[in-house]
Design a protein around this motif. Sequence first.
Motif, PDB file in Angstrom:
ATOM      1  N   LEU A   1       9.405   3.738   6.808  1.00 18.72           N
ATOM      2  CA  LEU A   1       8.727   2.954   7.776  1.00 18.72           C
ATOM      3  C   LEU A   1       9.620   1.922   8.127  1.00 18.72           C
ATOM      4  N   ALA A   2      10.709   1.344   7.380  1.00 11.19           N
ATOM      5  CA  ALA A   2      11.672   0.511   7.804  1.00 11.19           C
ATOM      6  C   ALA A   2      12.821   0.890   8.676  1.00 11.19           C
ATOM      7  N   ALA A   3      13.085   2.490   8.719  1.00 13.70           N
ATOM      8  CA  ALA A   3      13.847   2.863   9.407  1.00 13.70           C
ATOM      9  C   ALA A   3      13.448   3.175  10.860  1.00 13.70           C
ATOM     10  N   VAL A   4      12.026   3.464  10.854  1.00 11.44           N
ATOM     11  CA  VAL A   4      11.561   3.478  12.273  1.00 11.44           C
ATOM     12  C   VAL A   4      11.082   2.153  12.894  1.00 11.44           C
ATOM     13  N   LEU A   5      11.072   1.133  12.276  1.00 12.39           N
ATOM     14  CA  LEU A   5      10.660  -0.210  12.703  1.00 12.39           C
ATOM     15  C   LEU A   5      12.166  -0.645  13.201  1.00 12.39           C
ATOM     16  N   THR A   6      13.103  -0.415  12.640  1.00 10.06           N
ATOM     17  CA  THR A   6      14.680  -0.689  13.130  1.00 10.06           C
ATOM     18  C   THR A   6      14.935   0.174  14.419  1.00 10.06           C
ATOM     19  N   GLU A   7      14.500   1.371  14.483  1.00 14.55           N
ATOM     20  CA  GLU A   7      14.564   2.041  15.780  1.00 14.55           C
ATOM     21  C   GLU A   7      13.889   1.727  16.898  1.00 14.55           C
TER      22      GLU A   7
ATOM     23  N   LEU B   1     -11.947   4.252   7.935  1.00 16.98           N
ATOM     24  CA  LEU B   1     -11.366   5.111   6.989  1.00 16.98           C
ATOM     25  C   LEU B   1     -10.933   4.499   5.891  1.00 16.98           C
ATOM     26  N   SER B   2     -10.728   5.278   4.677  1.00 20.33           N
ATOM     27  CA  SER B   2     -10.052   4.717   3.553  1.00 20.33           C
ATOM     28  C   SER B   2      -8.739   4.392   3.614  1.00 20.33           C
ATOM     29  N   ASN B   3      -8.339   3.688   2.889  1.00 20.40           N
ATOM     30  CA  ASN B   3      -6.976   3.281   2.857  1.00 20.40           C
ATOM     31  C   ASN B   3      -5.911   4.453   2.756  1.00 20.40           C
ATOM     32  N   GLU B   4      -6.269   5.562   1.841  1.00 17.37           N
ATOM     33  CA  GLU B   4      -5.680   6.701   1.630  1.00 17.37           C
ATOM     34  C   GLU B   4      -5.501   7.511   3.151  1.00 17.37           C
ATOM     35  N   ASP B   5      -6.492   7.559   3.796  1.00 13.31           N
ATOM     36  CA  ASP B   5      -6.655   8.397   5.147  1.00 13.31           C
ATOM     37  C   ASP B   5      -5.695   7.462   6.104  1.00 13.31           C
ATOM     38  N   GLN B   6      -5.869   6.275   6.225  1.00 16.44           N
ATOM     39  CA  GLN B   6      -5.057   5.577   7.021  1.00 16.44           C
ATOM     40  C   GLN B   6      -3.406   5.614   6.839  1.00 16.44           C
ATOM     41  N   VAL B   7      -2.952   5.606   5.490  1.00 15.48           N
ATOM     42  CA  VAL B   7      -1.868   5.626   5.030  1.00 15.48           C
ATOM     43  C   VAL B   7      -1.311   7.136   5.599  1.00 15.48           C
ATOM     44  N   ARG B   8      -2.081   8.020   5.399  1.00 12.42           N
ATOM     45  CA  ARG B   8      -1.714   9.466   5.815  1.00 12.42           C
ATOM     46  C   ARG B   8      -1.624   9.553   7.250  1.00 12.42           C
ATOM     47  N   LEU B   9      -2.318   8.799   8.161  1.00 12.43           N
ATOM     48  CA  LEU B   9      -2.013   8.721   9.611  1.00 12.43           C
ATOM     49  C   LEU B   9      -0.814   8.027   9.998  1.00 12.43           C
ATOM     50  N   LEU B  10      -0.642   7.001   9.277  1.00 14.35           N
ATOM     51  CA  LEU B  10       0.886   6.070   9.630  1.00 14.35           C
ATOM     52  C   LEU B  10       1.903   7.108   9.109  1.00 14.35           C
TER      53      LEU B  10
ATOM     54  N   LEU C   1       0.839  -1.111   0.026  1.00 17.28           N
ATOM     55  CA  LEU C   1       0.090   0.089  -0.158  1.00 17.28           C
ATOM     56  C   LEU C   1       0.891   1.306   0.033  1.00 17.28           C
ATOM     57  N   LEU C   2       2.084   1.224   0.267  1.00 17.32           N
ATOM     58  CA  LEU C   2       3.151   2.289   0.374  1.00 17.32           C
ATOM     59  C   LEU C   2       3.854   2.413  -0.823  1.00 17.32           C
ATOM     60  N   THR C   3       4.570   3.567  -0.913  1.00 20.51           N
ATOM     61  CA  THR C   3       5.351   3.830  -2.175  1.00 20.51           C
ATOM     62  C   THR C   3       6.593   3.323  -1.748  1.00 20.51           C
ATOM     63  N   PRO C   4       7.687   3.273  -2.512  1.00 22.19           N
ATOM     64  CA  PRO C   4       9.140   2.825  -2.296  1.00 22.19           C
ATOM     65  C   PRO C   4       9.735   3.846  -1.121  1.00 22.19           C
ATOM     66  N   GLU C   5       9.337   5.087  -1.398  1.00 23.80           N
ATOM     67  CA  GLU C   5      10.072   6.048  -0.245  1.00 23.80           C
ATOM     68  C   GLU C   5       9.098   5.975   0.865  1.00 23.80           C
ATOM     69  N   GLN C   6       8.017   5.528   1.192  1.00 22.23           N
ATOM     70  CA  GLN C   6       7.149   5.314   2.426  1.00 22.23           C
ATOM     71  C   GLN C   6       7.701   4.246   3.195  1.00 22.23           C
ATOM     72  N   ASN C   7       7.769   3.240   2.193  1.00 19.85           N
ATOM     73  CA  ASN C   7       8.570   1.639   2.652  1.00 19.85           C
ATOM     74  C   ASN C   7       9.887   2.051   3.356  1.00 19.85           C
TER      75      ASN C   7
ATOM     76  N   ILE D   1       4.046  -6.618  11.237  1.00 14.07           N
ATOM     77  CA  ILE D   1       3.548  -5.134  10.908  1.00 14.07           C
ATOM     78  C   ILE D   1       3.235  -5.282   9.637  1.00 14.07           C
ATOM     79  N   ASP D   2       3.827  -5.904   8.729  1.00 15.61           N
ATOM     80  CA  ASP D   2       3.369  -5.830   7.281  1.00 15.61           C
ATOM     81  C   ASP D   2       2.202  -6.441   6.963  1.00 15.61           C
ATOM     82  N   ARG D   3       1.496  -7.105   8.012  1.00 14.45           N
ATOM     83  CA  ARG D   3      -0.008  -7.690   7.663  1.00 14.45           C
ATOM     84  C   ARG D   3      -1.061  -6.810   8.221  1.00 14.45           C
ATOM     85  N   LEU D   4      -0.587  -5.613   8.996  1.00 13.14           N
ATOM     86  CA  LEU D   4      -1.449  -4.772   9.689  1.00 13.14           C
ATOM     87  C   LEU D   4      -1.996  -4.012   8.579  1.00 13.14           C
TER      88      LEU D   4
END
Length: 308
Positions: free
Chosen positions: A123-129, A201-210, A114-120, A144-147
């Motif tokens: 997210l990966a950097a935050v998951l590592t932190e 919420l739409s996937n778009e709104d949810q991605v914006r929250l994330l 659901l995310l762009t390469p830049e968003q992924n 997390i990838d299943r959520l």
Amino acid sequence: MKLASLLALASAPLALLAATPALADHHAEPAAATTPATPGLWKVADEDTTIYLFGTFHFLPKDVEWLTPPVAEAMDSADLVVKELGPESEEMATIQAAVMKHGLLAPDQSLSGLLTPEQNAKLAAVLTELEPQLAATGMSPAVIDRLRPWFAFINITVAKFGQMGFGAESGVERVIAERTKDKQRIGLETLDQQFGFFASLSNEDQVRLLMTTVEGLDEMETALPAMVENWRMGKVDELAALLNDDMSEANISDLILFDRNAAWAEWIGARMDEPGTVFIAVGAGHLGGPKSVQDFLAQKGITVTRVQ
């Protein structure tokens, strides 16, 4: 939407997902405050009914003093204790059912998809932190990838709180639950409802929250302590400005914040027809700023008096 506004929207489900002290490694634990606390407390009363309204903070550092005599007296005098969620929502089976229904993507979907390469990458950097805090609750990158994006946002926020030394085990709800365990207790909503607000919420709104959370994680280091201090000192307007500033996405803020405030005001208005004393404890973001619970009560002609 600013990160502080987003935290206001997410405040209710967060505490249920941080039941374990393992989340807190006290990476940046705030010093205990020394100024006496005066968190906001209001009441609505007529000749035979008194309803107290107390604004809570779900996550706190250790040793924050907030249980003042007026709050303790209001709590102890109550025949009925009302929180956003009732005791049944704390049962593991209830939590698991709500997660399965609202928190997981379809088998043919993934969060990364659901995310762009830049968003992924972000997210990966935050998951590592936050790996130690996420791992403590079984939240590996694969999980997390299943959520759904909204549920990933919730779990990342909880993990960051834990890293900062803010835990639900120190939160207001735990004290209220223990002090009122022998009283009648109910919830204004169910966990299924609260999770459903986000899931609708739409996937778009949810991605914006994330992504607001992922990109603003460092901001939380200053935003959260400032919010807690304003809450502790009862600075309602200042807290509301932090929590509810930049609520520009009406489809999100109305659904998760303002519509619920209106519904709770309706509940209070109806409950005034029954005698007794009620202690209501809800997230502080619902009791300050425009379209607060008090605003909706005023629209109904119900007078709200500040006690503390």
